[in-house]
Design a protein around this motif. Structure first.
Motif, PDB file in Angstrom:
ATOM      1  N   UNK A   1     -53.902  -7.713 -10.028  1.00  0.00           N
ATOM      2  CA  UNK A   1     -54.678  -7.747  -8.784  1.00  0.00           C
ATOM      3  C   UNK A   1     -53.869  -8.389  -7.660  1.00  0.00           C
ATOM      4  N   UNK A   2     -53.155  -9.473  -7.989  1.00  0.00           N
ATOM      5  CA  UNK A   2     -52.341 -10.150  -6.980  1.00  0.00           C
ATOM      6  C   UNK A   2     -51.208  -9.245  -6.497  1.00  0.00           C
ATOM      7  N   UNK A   3     -50.624  -8.484  -7.419  1.00  0.00           N
ATOM      8  CA  UNK A   3     -49.541  -7.564  -7.047  1.00  0.00           C
ATOM      9  C   UNK A   3     -50.016  -6.548  -6.011  1.00  0.00           C
ATOM     10  N   UNK A   4     -51.185  -5.946  -6.249  1.00  0.00           N
ATOM     11  CA  UNK A   4     -51.689  -4.937  -5.305  1.00  0.00           C
ATOM     12  C   UNK A   4     -51.930  -5.538  -3.928  1.00  0.00           C
ATOM     13  N   UNK A   5     -52.526  -6.758  -3.889  1.00  0.00           N
ATOM     14  CA  UNK A   5     -52.782  -7.385  -2.595  1.00  0.00           C
ATOM     15  C   UNK A   5     -51.483  -7.826  -1.926  1.00  0.00           C
ATOM     16  N   UNK A   6     -50.551  -8.356  -2.731  1.00  0.00           N
ATOM     17  CA  UNK A   6     -49.271  -8.792  -2.170  1.00  0.00           C
ATOM     18  C   UNK A   6     -48.501  -7.614  -1.600  1.00  0.00           C
ATOM     19  N   UNK A   7     -48.550  -6.485  -2.332  1.00  0.00           N
ATOM     20  CA  UNK A   7     -47.857  -5.287  -1.860  1.00  0.00           C
ATOM     21  C   UNK A   7     -48.457  -4.817  -0.545  1.00  0.00           C
ATOM     22  N   UNK A   8     -49.783  -4.894  -0.441  1.00  0.00           N
ATOM     23  CA  UNK A   8     -50.451  -4.478   0.788  1.00  0.00           C
ATOM     24  C   UNK A   8     -50.090  -5.411   1.942  1.00  0.00           C
ATOM     25  N   UNK A   9     -50.048  -6.713   1.656  1.00  0.00           N
ATOM     26  CA  UNK A   9     -49.677  -7.673   2.696  1.00  0.00           C
ATOM     27  C   UNK A   9     -48.250  -7.449   3.183  1.00  0.00           C
TER      28      UNK A   9
ATOM     29  N   UNK B   1     -46.675  -4.656   3.058  1.00  0.00           N
ATOM     30  CA  UNK B   1     -46.703  -3.415   3.830  1.00  0.00           C
ATOM     31  C   UNK B   1     -47.233  -3.635   5.225  1.00  0.00           C
ATOM     32  N   UNK B   2     -48.282  -4.473   5.337  1.00  0.00           N
ATOM     33  CA  UNK B   2     -48.835  -4.788   6.660  1.00  0.00           C
ATOM     34  C   UNK B   2     -47.813  -5.519   7.517  1.00  0.00           C
ATOM     35  N   UNK B   3     -47.072  -6.431   6.886  1.00  0.00           N
ATOM     36  CA  UNK B   3     -46.047  -7.161   7.625  1.00  0.00           C
ATOM     37  C   UNK B   3     -44.952  -6.220   8.122  1.00  0.00           C
ATOM     38  N   UNK B   4     -44.519  -5.309   7.219  1.00  0.00           N
ATOM     39  CA  UNK B   4     -43.502  -4.335   7.615  1.00  0.00           C
ATOM     40  C   UNK B   4     -44.024  -3.439   8.734  1.00  0.00           C
ATOM     41  N   UNK B   5     -45.343  -3.132   8.666  1.00  0.00           N
ATOM     42  CA  UNK B   5     -45.945  -2.290   9.698  1.00  0.00           C
ATOM     43  C   UNK B   5     -45.978  -3.012  11.033  1.00  0.00           C
ATOM     44  N   UNK B   6     -46.266  -4.321  10.969  1.00  0.00           N
ATOM     45  CA  UNK B   6     -46.263  -5.123  12.191  1.00  0.00           C
ATOM     46  C   UNK B   6     -44.883  -5.133  12.826  1.00  0.00           C
ATOM     47  N   UNK B   7     -43.862  -5.317  11.995  1.00  0.00           N
ATOM     48  CA  UNK B   7     -42.496  -5.282  12.503  1.00  0.00           C
ATOM     49  C   UNK B   7     -42.158  -3.890  13.028  1.00  0.00           C
ATOM     50  N   UNK B   8     -42.689  -2.867  12.311  1.00  0.00           N
ATOM     51  CA  UNK B   8     -42.411  -1.496  12.704  1.00  0.00           C
ATOM     52  C   UNK B   8     -43.053  -1.099  14.016  1.00  0.00           C
ATOM     53  N   UNK B   9     -44.067  -1.873  14.451  1.00  0.00           N
ATOM     54  CA  UNK B   9     -44.730  -1.547  15.719  1.00  0.00           C
ATOM     55  C   UNK B   9     -43.943  -2.066  16.924  1.00  0.00           C
ATOM     56  N   UNK B  10     -42.953  -2.901  16.655  1.00  0.00           N
ATOM     57  CA  UNK B  10     -42.137  -3.405  17.743  1.00  0.00           C
ATOM     58  C   UNK B  10     -41.223  -2.300  18.287  1.00  0.00           C
ATOM     59  N   UNK B  11     -40.750  -2.452  19.487  1.00  0.00           N
ATOM     60  CA  UNK B  11     -40.011  -1.384  20.165  1.00  0.00           C
ATOM     61  C   UNK B  11     -38.767  -0.961  19.403  1.00  0.00           C
ATOM     62  N   UNK B  12     -38.030  -1.919  18.815  1.00  0.00           N
ATOM     63  CA  UNK B  12     -36.807  -1.548  18.101  1.00  0.00           C
ATOM     64  C   UNK B  12     -37.145  -0.680  16.891  1.00  0.00           C
ATOM     65  N   UNK B  13     -38.234  -1.038  16.196  1.00  0.00           N
ATOM     66  CA  UNK B  13     -38.573  -0.317  14.971  1.00  0.00           C
ATOM     67  C   UNK B  13     -39.132   1.068  15.245  1.00  0.00           C
TER      68      UNK B  13
END
Length: 310
Positions: free
Chosen positions: A64-72, A74-86
């Motif tokens: 259960x922790x793995x699934x939530x950690x993976x999602x977190x 992914x969300x962090x990578x998505x946040x970085x990906x929303x920046x102009x460089x990404x």
């Protein structure tokens, strides 16, 4: 404890199955990875991993922790990906579920062109034809041929696939080559794919000059996998209504011979489906655009084109 680093270490251990491989992936000493996981378990107050001499597996809490950690992550990578460089350099993990025939014959062989263009995107591919819960399974998008039954998803048609009737030359020599689809209803073995939703064979319907025929043949073989049907036909067991992109190599080599090529079946649309977020993530968008480009450039999967089986 660096909780972010510990979470990364935990994910890598789960995915690699060993502390040694995880340490190599993270460029850390194995002892450092062990300490991070142990600290994480102490802070969470639960055991996350079962350790043996050969392999590591998750406990129920660990899974259960793995699934939530993976999602977190992914969300962090998505946040970085929303920046102009990404936006011009998308990054992060993309989880995609593909149908087996399209995945093995069309998409995965062409993937190097995508990874060369977007080297910072990592993939996890599932190969199946089953319904996928994108939220529960943390999947970014699915590719499917035929109707998308989950109306909550956004879907974009990226291509179409076609089918052609074929069998081995030796089979045709034994049973005769048909001049009309109805000839297949007597004295022939027809191999059919079973639809997972209905548990019934997909119909074989072909048309020519306004005449539309459904091949009715009770003597045959079935499989729930379309590649399994093709394999049985290659073994000389019968006639298969094969996907052109899967059959073309065998048709060119002479292992299979097409018949009734002037009788066309309706193209089956291919869609990519994803969560209908207002702002589609950059990594998903570029992958969907690449899929559309890939299918448009393939004569067996382009929309509005008819495959020749040649």
């Amino acid at each position: 404890m660096d909780k972010f680093q510990a979470m990364q270490a935990f994910i890598r251990v789960v995915e690699s199955g060993t502390f040694t491989k995880a340490a190599q992936m993270l460029d850390l000493p194995k002892t450092a990875v062990s300490r991070l996981i142990a600290s994480l378990e102490i802070e969470l107050g639960t055991k996350l991993l079962n350790r043996t001499t050969r392999r590591v597996s998750t406990t129920p809490d660990g899974a259960a922790y793995y699934e939530r950690a993976l999602q977190l992550m992914g969300d962090l990578a998505e946040l970085e990906g929303s920046m102009s460089h990404a936006k011009s350099n998308p990054r992060g993990r993309l989880r995609v579920d593909l149908p087996v025939p399209l995945g093995l014959s069309v998409i995965l062989p062409a993937l190097p062109t995508f990874t060369a263009r977007y080297p910072d995107i990592e993939f996890h591919f599932g190969l199946s034809d089953r319904p996928v819960d994108l939220i529960a399974e943390n999947v970014d998008c699915v590719v499917r041929a035929g109707e998308i039954f989950d109306q909550s998803l956004a879907a974009r048609q990226i291509g179409a696939v076609r089918q052609i009737l074929c069998a081995t030359p030796a089979y045709w020599d034994r049973h005769g080559r048909p001049s009309h689809p109805s000839d297949l209803e007597q004295g022939h073995v027809v191999i059919r794919t079973i639809a997972s939703r209905t548990n019934r064979p997909f119909p074989i319907i072909v048309a020519k000059n306004g005449e539309r025929i459904e091949v009715q043949n009770r003597r045959g073989l079935t499989s729930n996998d379309i590649m399994g049907c093709l394999t049985m036909s290659l073994a000389g067991l019968g006639v298969v209504h094969a996907l052109t992109f899967s059959a073309n190599t065998h048709l060119r080599s002479g292992a299979l011979e097409a018949v009734l090529s002037d009788w066309a079946s309706d193209p089956v649309p291919v869609f990519v489906a994803y969560q209908p977020n207002r702002h589609l993530s950059t990594k998903v968008r570029v992958f969907v655009d690449w899929l559309a480009e890939l299918f448009a450039g393939n004569e067996s999967t382009a929309r509005g084109e008819r495959g020749t089986g040649a």
